[in-house]
Design a protein around this motif. Structure first.
Motif, PDB file in Angstrom:
ATOM      1  N   HIS A 143       0.671  -1.498  -0.351  1.00 54.98           N
ATOM      2  CA  HIS A 143      -0.007   0.330   0.230  1.00 54.98           C
ATOM      3  C   HIS A 143       0.811   1.598  -0.208  1.00 54.98           C
ATOM      4  O   HIS A 143       0.718   1.955  -1.160  1.00 54.98           O
ATOM      5  N   ILE A 144       1.983   1.284   1.114  1.00 59.83           N
ATOM      6  CA  ILE A 144       2.831   2.318   0.244  1.00 59.83           C
ATOM      7  C   ILE A 144       3.483   2.676  -0.940  1.00 59.83           C
ATOM      8  O   ILE A 144       3.406   3.871  -1.082  1.00 59.83           O
ATOM      9  N   GLU A 145       3.527   1.471  -0.775  1.00 64.31           N
ATOM     10  CA  GLU A 145       5.204   1.145  -2.461  1.00 64.31           C
ATOM     11  C   GLU A 145       3.708   1.621  -3.616  1.00 64.31           C
ATOM     12  O   GLU A 145       4.113   2.614  -4.747  1.00 64.31           O
ATOM     13  N   ARG A 146       2.602   1.975  -3.925  1.00 67.88           N
ATOM     14  CA  ARG A 146       1.076   2.298  -4.360  1.00 67.88           C
ATOM     15  C   ARG A 146       0.745   3.312  -4.536  1.00 67.88           C
ATOM     16  O   ARG A 146      -0.218   4.341  -5.141  1.00 67.88           O
ATOM     17  N   GLY A 147       1.340   4.189  -2.483  1.00 68.66           N
ATOM     18  CA  GLY A 147       0.254   5.510  -2.631  1.00 68.66           C
ATOM     19  C   GLY A 147      -0.706   5.401  -2.339  1.00 68.66           C
ATOM     20  O   GLY A 147      -1.451   6.243  -1.931  1.00 68.66           O
ATOM     21  N   GLU A 148      -1.283   4.506  -1.957  1.00 67.15           N
ATOM     22  CA  GLU A 148      -2.610   4.306  -0.927  1.00 67.15           C
ATOM     23  C   GLU A 148      -2.925   4.105   0.104  1.00 67.15           C
ATOM     24  O   GLU A 148      -3.633   4.345   0.567  1.00 67.15           O
ATOM     25  N   LYS A 149      -1.618   4.156   1.042  1.00 68.69           N
ATOM     26  CA  LYS A 149      -1.934   4.546   2.327  1.00 68.69           C
ATOM     27  C   LYS A 149      -0.475   5.706   2.574  1.00 68.69           C
ATOM     28  O   LYS A 149       0.235   5.531   2.205  1.00 68.69           O
ATOM     29  N   LYS A 150      -1.238   6.328   4.245  1.00 69.68           N
ATOM     30  CA  LYS A 150      -0.115   7.234   4.164  1.00 69.68           C
ATOM     31  C   LYS A 150       0.628   6.328   5.849  1.00 69.68           C
ATOM     32  O   LYS A 150       0.083   6.119   6.597  1.00 69.68           O
ATOM     33  N   ALA A 151       2.209   6.217   5.246  1.00 69.38           N
ATOM     34  CA  ALA A 151       2.676   6.122   6.436  1.00 69.38           C
ATOM     35  C   ALA A 151       3.140   7.079   7.337  1.00 69.38           C
ATOM     36  O   ALA A 151       3.171   8.353   6.958  1.00 69.38           O
ATOM     37  N   SER A 152       3.798   7.080   8.457  1.00 66.00           N
ATOM     38  CA  SER A 152       3.311   7.505  10.115  1.00 66.00           C
ATOM     39  C   SER A 152       4.920   8.502   9.728  1.00 66.00           C
ATOM     40  O   SER A 152       5.915   7.614   8.581  1.00 66.00           O
ATOM     41  N   LEU A 153       5.345   9.108   9.960  1.00 69.35           N
ATOM     42  CA  LEU A 153       7.085   9.259   9.828  1.00 69.35           C
ATOM     43  C   LEU A 153       7.443   8.556  10.962  1.00 69.35           C
ATOM     44  O   LEU A 153       8.676   8.525   9.828  1.00 69.35           O
ATOM     45  N   GLU A 154       7.098   7.982  11.859  1.00 71.71           N
ATOM     46  CA  GLU A 154       7.964   6.382  12.535  1.00 71.71           C
ATOM     47  C   GLU A 154       8.276   5.439  11.509  1.00 71.71           C
ATOM     48  O   GLU A 154       9.191   4.810  11.837  1.00 71.71           O
ATOM     49  N   THR A 155       7.222   5.323  10.819  1.00 71.72           N
ATOM     50  CA  THR A 155       7.034   3.831   9.408  1.00 71.72           C
ATOM     51  C   THR A 155       8.416   5.104   8.417  1.00 71.72           C
ATOM     52  O   THR A 155       8.971   3.459   8.375  1.00 71.72           O
ATOM     53  N   VAL A 156       8.189   5.954   8.174  1.00 70.63           N
ATOM     54  CA  VAL A 156       8.999   6.050   6.828  1.00 70.63           C
ATOM     55  C   VAL A 156      10.578   6.107   7.421  1.00 70.63           C
ATOM     56  O   VAL A 156      11.216   5.640   6.978  1.00 70.63           O
ATOM     57  N   ALA A 157      10.929   6.818   9.082  1.00 63.71           N
ATOM     58  CA  ALA A 157      11.813   6.414   9.641  1.00 63.71           C
ATOM     59  C   ALA A 157      12.700   5.365   9.373  1.00 63.71           C
ATOM     60  O   ALA A 157      13.169   4.729   9.111  1.00 63.71           O
TER      61      ALA A 157
END
Length: 89
Positions: free
Chosen positions: A43-57
């Motif tokens: 979902h993240i790779e397709r831009g379908e879900k917004k990841a939290s800053l913690e997840t992106v870190a």
């Protein structure tokens, strides 16, 4: 204005995908490393879900890259030996 008004979650996802593939990681392996589900990585790779800053870190760390790169597409100006938080591209 914070400068983040134009953050593209699709672009973040594309950079995650490109970096993951460059490291020859599967979505499953990356998901294990950051303690997320494989479907959420998709979902993240397709831009379908917004990841939290913690997840992106966590993703940046697992992908051996910087938050600047994943969020803004800014490539590091230095190499690993002089900037330990940045990956060699």
């Amino acid at each position: 204005m914070s400068g983040f008004e134009n953050v593209s979650y699709e672009a973040i996802g594309e950079r995650v995908r490109l970096r993951r593939r460059a490291l020859k990681l599967t979505q499953e392996r990356l998901a294990e490393q950051v303690d997320l589900s494989t479907s959420f990585i998709g979902h993240i790779e397709r831009g379908e879900k917004k990841a939290s800053l913690e997840t992106v870190a966590k993703l940046a760390s697992a992908l051996d890259t910087s938050l600047d790169y994943l969020i803004l597409g800014v490539l590091p100006a230095c190499k690993r030996n002089s900037c330990p938080l940045y990956a060699d591209f």
